[in-house]
Design an enzyme around this catalytic site. Structure first.
Site, mmCIF file in Angstrom:
data_model
loop_
_atom_site.group_PDB
_atom_site.id
_atom_site.type_symbol
_atom_site.label_atom_id
_atom_site.label_comp_id
_atom_site.label_asym_id
_atom_site.label_seq_id
_atom_site.Cartn_x
_atom_site.Cartn_y
_atom_site.Cartn_z
ATOM 1 N N GLU A 1 24.084 8.603 7.687
ATOM 2 C CA GLU A 1 25.272 9.289 8.174
ATOM 3 C C GLU A 1 25.332 9.227 9.697
ATOM 4 O O GLU A 1 24.306 9.252 10.372
ATOM 5 C CB GLU A 1 25.261 10.759 7.730
ATOM 6 N N ASP B 1 19.369 10.597 3.672
ATOM 7 C CA ASP B 1 19.957 11.884 4.041
ATOM 8 C C ASP B 1 18.970 12.612 4.931
ATOM 9 O O ASP B 1 17.815 12.839 4.543
ATOM 10 C CB ASP B 1 20.273 12.715 2.791
ATOM 11 N N ASP C 1 19.687 17.090 -1.685
ATOM 12 C CA ASP C 1 19.366 16.020 -0.740
ATOM 13 C C ASP C 1 19.357 14.652 -1.411
ATOM 14 O O ASP C 1 19.857 13.670 -0.851
ATOM 15 C CB ASP C 1 18.018 16.300 -0.079
#
Length: 414
Positions: free
Chosen positions: A268, A184, A350
């Site tokens: 991501e 992340d 997170d």
């Protein structure tokens, strides 16, 4: 075989510097003239001018008296500049880039030499029109038996000379590892790993902000066109180079470590271009350099036989409880820890997001699951996997493509 570039600093003699600056200036002139000709032909005649016509234009330019100096440098960098212009237009028409811009002198310059315009002999580089070898600082040796196919000489805006050598080498895959990690990306913590580790953001721009501000203030006081202004501009460019070097060094060390330790890496697919439109976070996001971090992870995974997975940017990784799958309605950025209202599990924002990213990455890798939040697939349906095979849908995937432990359909809220 993989094409890999090796970059080195070199220190030219006064004669070499004069020749290289002249070569870069001619290449820039040819590039800008060809760009102007192609633009004019389109607006006046709606005609597309390709590489062949610009190459013919270059031949005619060399015959003009006011451009006779184009014959004093190697013709290869000039032709390579026209090829790069053709590539820029191809990317523009394909929608991958903006319309090509004119090159400016104060941005530095570069010249690309193919095999016809250089010699690589006994570990020394001889460029066309230059009888002496470049004084290259060999910070690392080229792989044994590798010879460069293309050499690019570059002058940065801060006055730094570098030479980049493109070679074909065989990169051996790393030994397989049992580790898998989800990443992340953030600002305070540059990356949060699904293992629970957080790596702080070095914030290279903030560390040099005071020094850069002082140099820019000194530059603003100098008279335009003066030699003192030129010196002040170089000082500003050198500070920017220090920031860039520190950032790249940190990212290369971090990504190399992650690739060596993990067999699968899931991240991501962030739209950084849209995220920097937030004026309050634009500077911090740009300084974090997320796009460069992801780019390095991707090509290093391809080099060393690792699996790299990008999950959809709309997957609710932060709002989704990694224990029960519940998705909260709202989770502002200032909330860094939260308790799930359904199962009461305490989450670090997170770390929970990185675990969800890893789970989604595994789902994409194993069954090609669609992890978009607005997708609705009913259990028992047939679907095509990423390999083209037909397989049943494992579960309803409205909450991000991952099975809900209770088997209920939940509609996530953005």
């Amino acid at each position: 075989m993989t094409q890999r570039s090796f970059k080195y600093r070199f220190y030219p003699t006064s004669e070499q510097e004069t020749l290289l600056r002249m070569t870069m200036g001619c290449a820039r002139l040819v590039y800008n003239r060809a760009l102007a000709a192609r633009t004019q032909a389109w607006y006046e005649k709606s005609e597309r001018v390709g590489y062949e016509k610009t190459s013919t234009m270059l031949t005619s330019w060399k015959k003009q008296e006011d451009l006779h100096f184009l014959n004093d440098v190697s013709s290869v960098p000039l032709q390579q500049g026209l090829r790069h212009l053709q590539t820029a237009f191809s990317n523009f028409f394909a929608g991958r880039a903006k319309y090509p811009n004119f090159k400016k002198k104060h941005n530095g310059g570069n010249a690309e030499f193919t095999k016809a315009a250089f010699k690589f002999r006994d570990g020394q580089v001889f460029l066309a029109k230059s009888p002496t070898a470049l004084a290259v600082r060999w910070s690392r040796q080229l792989p044994k038996g590798a010879e460069p196919s293309t050499i690019t000489v570059k002058l940065s805006s801060g006055g730094r000379w570098t030479v980049s050598m493109l070679v074909d080498i065989e990169i051996k895959p790393l030994p397989e590892s049992a580790n898998q990690v989800g990443i992340d990306l953030g600002i305070t913590s540059l990356v949060a790993l699904s293992t629970g580790e957080k790596i702080a953001n070095p914030k290279g721009f903030k560390a040099k902000k005071a020094k850069l501000r002082k140099a820019q203030k000194a530059l603003s006081r100098k008279l335009h066109g003066s030699n003192n202004r030129h010196k002040a501009r170089l000082r500003v460019a050198k500070v920017h180079a220090e920031i860039s070097d520190a950032r790249k060094d940190f990212l290369h060390k971090l990504t190399t470590r992650l690739v060596r330790e993990n067999q699968l890496i899931a991240v991501e697919d962030l739209s950084v271009k849209n995220m920097v439109k937030n004026r309050k976070l634009a500077l911090s996001i740009s300084d974090a350099s997320w796009a460069e971090l992801v780019r390095q992870l991707e090509y290093k995974c391809n080099w060393y036989g690792r699996t790299f997975v990008k999950i959809d940017r709309w997957f609710p990784s932060s709002k989704r409880c990694g224990h029960c799958g519940h998705i909260v309605d709202n989770l502002p950025l200032n909330i860094r820890e939260w308790d799930c209202p359904k199962c009461s599990t305490h989450h670090d924002r997170d770390i929970n997001a990185s675990k969800n990213i890893l789970a989604a990455g595994l789902a994409v890798k194993v069954c090609g699951a669609n992890i978009r939040p607005d997708s609705l697939k009913v259990k028992g349906q047939l679907r095509k996997t990423s390999n083209g095979e037909v397989a049943p849908v494992l579960a309803v995937s409205v909450d991000g493509g991952l099975p809900n432990p209770e088997g209920k359909k939940q509609k996530p809220k953005s």
